[in-house]
Design an enzyme around this catalytic site. Structure first.
Site, PDB file in Angstrom:
ATOM      1  CD  GLU A 159      42.545  30.239  31.110  1.00 50.00           C
ATOM      2  OE1 GLU A 159      42.208  31.282  30.524  1.00 50.00           O
ATOM      3  OE2 GLU A 159      42.904  30.218  32.305  1.00 50.00           O
ATOM      4  CG  ASP A 219      36.722  34.013  39.145  1.00 52.58           C
ATOM      5  OD1 ASP A 219      36.456  32.905  38.662  1.00 52.58           O
ATOM      6  OD2 ASP A 219      37.852  34.527  39.064  1.00 52.58           O
ATOM      7  CD  GLU A 271      48.055  37.585  40.674  1.00 48.25           C
ATOM      8  OE1 GLU A 271      47.809  38.672  40.125  1.00 48.25           O
ATOM      9  OE2 GLU A 271      47.451  36.543  40.412  1.00 48.25           O
ATOM     10  CD  GLU A 281      41.063  40.051  37.454  1.00 48.92           C
ATOM     11  OE1 GLU A 281      42.165  40.623  37.705  1.00 48.92           O
ATOM     12  OE2 GLU A 281      40.971  39.083  36.679  1.00 48.92           O
TER      13      GLU A 281
HETATM   14  O1  IFL Z   1      41.338  35.500  31.680  1.00 50.97           O
HETATM   15  C1  IFL Z   1      41.081  36.577  32.513  1.00 50.97           C
HETATM   16  C2  IFL Z   1      39.611  36.724  32.764  1.00 50.97           C
HETATM   17  O2  IFL Z   1      39.298  37.993  33.272  1.00 50.97           O
HETATM   18  C3  IFL Z   1      39.084  35.733  33.742  1.00 50.97           C
HETATM   19  N1  IFL Z   1      39.941  35.296  34.693  1.00 50.97           N
HETATM   20  C4  IFL Z   1      41.281  35.732  34.881  1.00 50.97           C
HETATM   21  C5  IFL Z   1      41.927  36.467  33.755  1.00 50.97           C
HETATM   22  C6  IFL Z   1      42.409  37.829  34.152  1.00 50.97           C
HETATM   23  O3  IFL Z   1      42.930  37.933  35.425  1.00 50.97           O
HETATM   24  O4  IFL Z   1      37.932  35.367  33.713  1.00 50.97           O
END
Ligand code: IFL
Length: 461
Positions: A121, A248, A345, A364
Site C-alpha cells: 500500500e 490482480d 464489491e 476499476e
Molecule cells: O489501491 C487501489 C489500486 O487500484 C489497487 N488495488 C485496489 C485499490 C482500488 O480499488 O491496486
C-alpha cells in the site's frame, strides 16, 4: 449457463462476443464531453476544499462527519490523500491546489516514524504519489522524499526468496508477514524502477524485478499462480487462481514492466500467465464473458464469485493484445453497473447476486474504460466512464466529500463515513483524462500505475 471457453476460440475470433451497444455510440455524440470534464474538475476542487478545511494533512477525510482517519499507519498521519491527489490536481490545471500540497509536503512530511506499514500500500500510494507529483513539477524535494521512502521499504525484500515480507517498520526497518500473495509480491516495478532511473541507484529496480521473477518461477505446470504463498519458504498456501485480489496487480505489473521499461522478461512472463488465464479461467455465463476462479494446478472451476477489483482486467487484456476478449469482459462489468447503478464489491455471475453489497468507491471499471479508450477511442468506453461518474455523483456524494456505500441494495443507498485515498488518485483522474482531451497529458505515450499515478506522459507547458 457457465460454459468453458477455449483460448483458440477467444483469441481466434471464432466466438460471438457481446457487441458494443449501439445506443452508446449514438448517445456519445450528443454529450458535451468538455463540459463533463469541467464538472469533474469542479467536484475535485470542491472535495479538495473540504479536505483542506476539515482534514488538512491527515490521511483520509471522513466525508459524512467531516472527521479524519489514518492509513497506512495506525495512528500517525502522512498526508495520504494529499499525496494521492497531487498529479490529479495537476492534470486538471488546479495549480494553486497543487502548490499548496507541495508546500505541505515540504514543511511537514516525514517518514521517520516508529510504525509499521503495508509495503504494498505504501509503495503504490505514497511512493507512486510522490513520483507522479515529481513528474508533474520536477521538484527535487519530492524525489528526495520518494528516495527516503524507497530506502525504508527496501528491507522488506531481503528474504530468502526475494519475495517481500508484507510489513515494514518505517524507522527501524523491522519486517514481518511471510504469508503473502501475488499482488503484495509483484506490484513494485514501475515505482521502484522509476526511482532507480531517477536516482541512478539500481537497488530498487532489482528488488522489484527479483520478486516478480521469484513468484513466476513457482507457477504450476499449467502456468497458473495461486493466491497465497510463504515468502520465506516459497511454499504455496492456497490453491485458488484469480484475476481479482490478491493477485490482480501482479499481472498488471508484468505488462507494465514491458510497457514502461521495455523489459522482455516481463513481457514473456505476462504472456505465459495470460495464456493460462485465458485457457482455464475465461467462461461464458449467458451473454457475458467472465474470468472464474480455478484451481491453479488442475484448472478446475472453483467459484463464480467475482470481486469488483477484477473489473480492471479488461483494460489490461486490451493493452496486452486481446481486444475482443478484453472488451467482452469490460462489457460484462458495465452490464452489472447498468443493473445496480454502481458496482457491488462482490458479484456472482451465475446467480446474478450482489453477494457483497458494499461499494468502496472503487475505480476499476473507470480504469478499464480509460485503458480501452486510449487504445481504440471507441465512444462506448467514454459512455461507461460517464455512467460511472454520474452514478458516483448521485449515490456517493456526501456533505464533505465522496463516501463509500454500506449497502447498495436498499434505496436510498446507505453511505458509510469513509473516502479512500485512491479516490483522489484514480477515478477522478480517469474521468478527467477520458473526457477532457487535456494538453497536459500525452494520450499517445503515457503510463499510469495501478494506483493511477502518472509516471510517464505528463506534459509540462
Ligand atoms: O489501491 C487501489 C489500486 O487500484 C489497487 N488495488 C485496489 C485499490 C482500488 O480499488 O491496486
Amino acid at each position: 449457463m457457465d460454459s468453458r471457453i477455449g483460448r483458440r476460440g477467444l483469441l481466434g475470433g471464432g466466438l460471438t462476443l457481446a457487441a458494443a451497444p449501439a445506443f452508446a455510440q449514438e448517445g456519445a455524440s450528443a454529450v458535451d464531453w468538455h463540459a463533463l470534464a469541467a464538472d469533474v474538475r469542479a467536484e475535485m476542487r470542491w472535495a479538495w476544499a473540504n479536505y483542506r478545511a476539515h482534514a488538512w494533512g491527515r490521511d483520509q477525510i471522513l466525508p459524512i462527519s467531516g472527521g479524519y482517519e489514518s492509513f497506512p499507519l495506525k495512528t500517525h498521519h502522512l498526508g495520504l490523500s494529499l499525496i494521492e491527489a497531487m498529479d490529479t490536481l495537476w492534470v486538471m490545471g488546479l495549480d494553486a491546489e497543487f502548490a499548496e500540497a507541495q508546500r505541505w509536503v515540504r514543511a511537514h512530511l516525514s517518514f521517520d516514524v516508529d510504525g509499521e506499514v503495508s509495503v504494498f500500500e505504501t509503495a503504490i500510494r505514497l511512493l507512486g504519489g510522490l513520483l507522479s507529483a515529481h513528474h508533474a513539477s520536477g521538484d527535487p524535494m519530492l524525489l528526495a522524499h520518494a528516495r527516503d521512502l524507497g530506502n525504508r521499504l527496501l528491507p522488506a525484500f531481503a528474504t530468502p526468496t526475494g519475495m517481500p515480507h508484507r510489513f515494514v517498520n518505517l524507522r527501524t526497518g523491522a519486517t514481518r508477514g511471510t504469508q503473502t500473495n501475488p499482488a503484495e509480491i509483484g506490484t513494485y516495478l514501475p515505482e521502484f524502477g522509476t526511482l532507480s532511473r531517477l536516482t541512478g541507484d539500481p537497488r530498487y529496480h532489482h528488488a522489484a524485478k527479483r520478486a516478480q521473477v521469484a513468484l513466476f518461477a513457482r507457477r504450476s505446470t499449467i502456468g497458473l499462480l495461486a493466491d497465497g504463498i510463504d515468502s520465506d519458504t516459497g511454499i504455496w498456501l492456497t490453491r485458488r487462481a484469480t484475476v481479482g485480489p490478491p493477485s490482480d496487480s501482479y499481472y498488471e505489473y508484468l505488462w507494465d514492466g514491458w510497457q514502461l521499461f521495455g523489459d522482455r522478461d516481463c513481457k514473456a512472463m505476462y504472456d505465459v500467465c495470460t495464456a493460462a488465464i485465458v485457457k482455464y479461467q475465461a467462461v461464458r455465463a449467458g451473454p457475458h464473458t467472465w474470468f472464474g476462479d480455478v484451481d491453479f494446478e488442475t484448472g478446475g472451476p472453483l467459484s463464480a464469485q467475482q470481486d469488483e477489483l477484477a473489473a480492471f482486467y479488461g483494460g489490461l487484456l486490451a493493452q496486452g493484445g486481446a481486444p475482443a476478449l478484453a472488451a467482452a469482459y469490460t462489457r460484462a462489468w458495465a452490464a452489472v453497473q447498468d443493473r445496480f447503478g454502481i458496482l457491488p464489491e462482490g458479484y456472482d455471475y451465475l446467480t446474478g447476486e450482489a453477494f457483497a453489497p458494499t461499494n468502496a468507491l472503487r475505480p476499476e471499471l473507470a480504469d478499464a474504460a480509460f485503458n480501452h479508450w486510449l487504445l481504440d477511442r471507441a465512444p462506448e468506453w467514454r459512455m461507461i466512464g460517464r455512467t460511472h461518474y454520474l452514478n458516483m455523483k448521485r449515490f456517493n456524494r456526501a456533505r464533505f466529500g465522496y463516501a463509500q456505500i454500506e449497502d447498495m441494495r436498499v434505496q436510498p443507498m446507505v453511505q458509510s463515513d469513509h473516502c479512500p485515498g485512491y479516490w483522489w488518485s484514480e477515478q477522478m483522474k480517469y474521468y478527467y483524462l477520458l473526457f477532457s482531451d487535456t494538453p497536459r497529458f500525452d494520450y499517445a505515450r503515457n503510463y499510469l500505475s495501478t494506483e493511477g499515478n502518472v509516471l510517464l506522459g505528463l506534459r509540462r507547458a
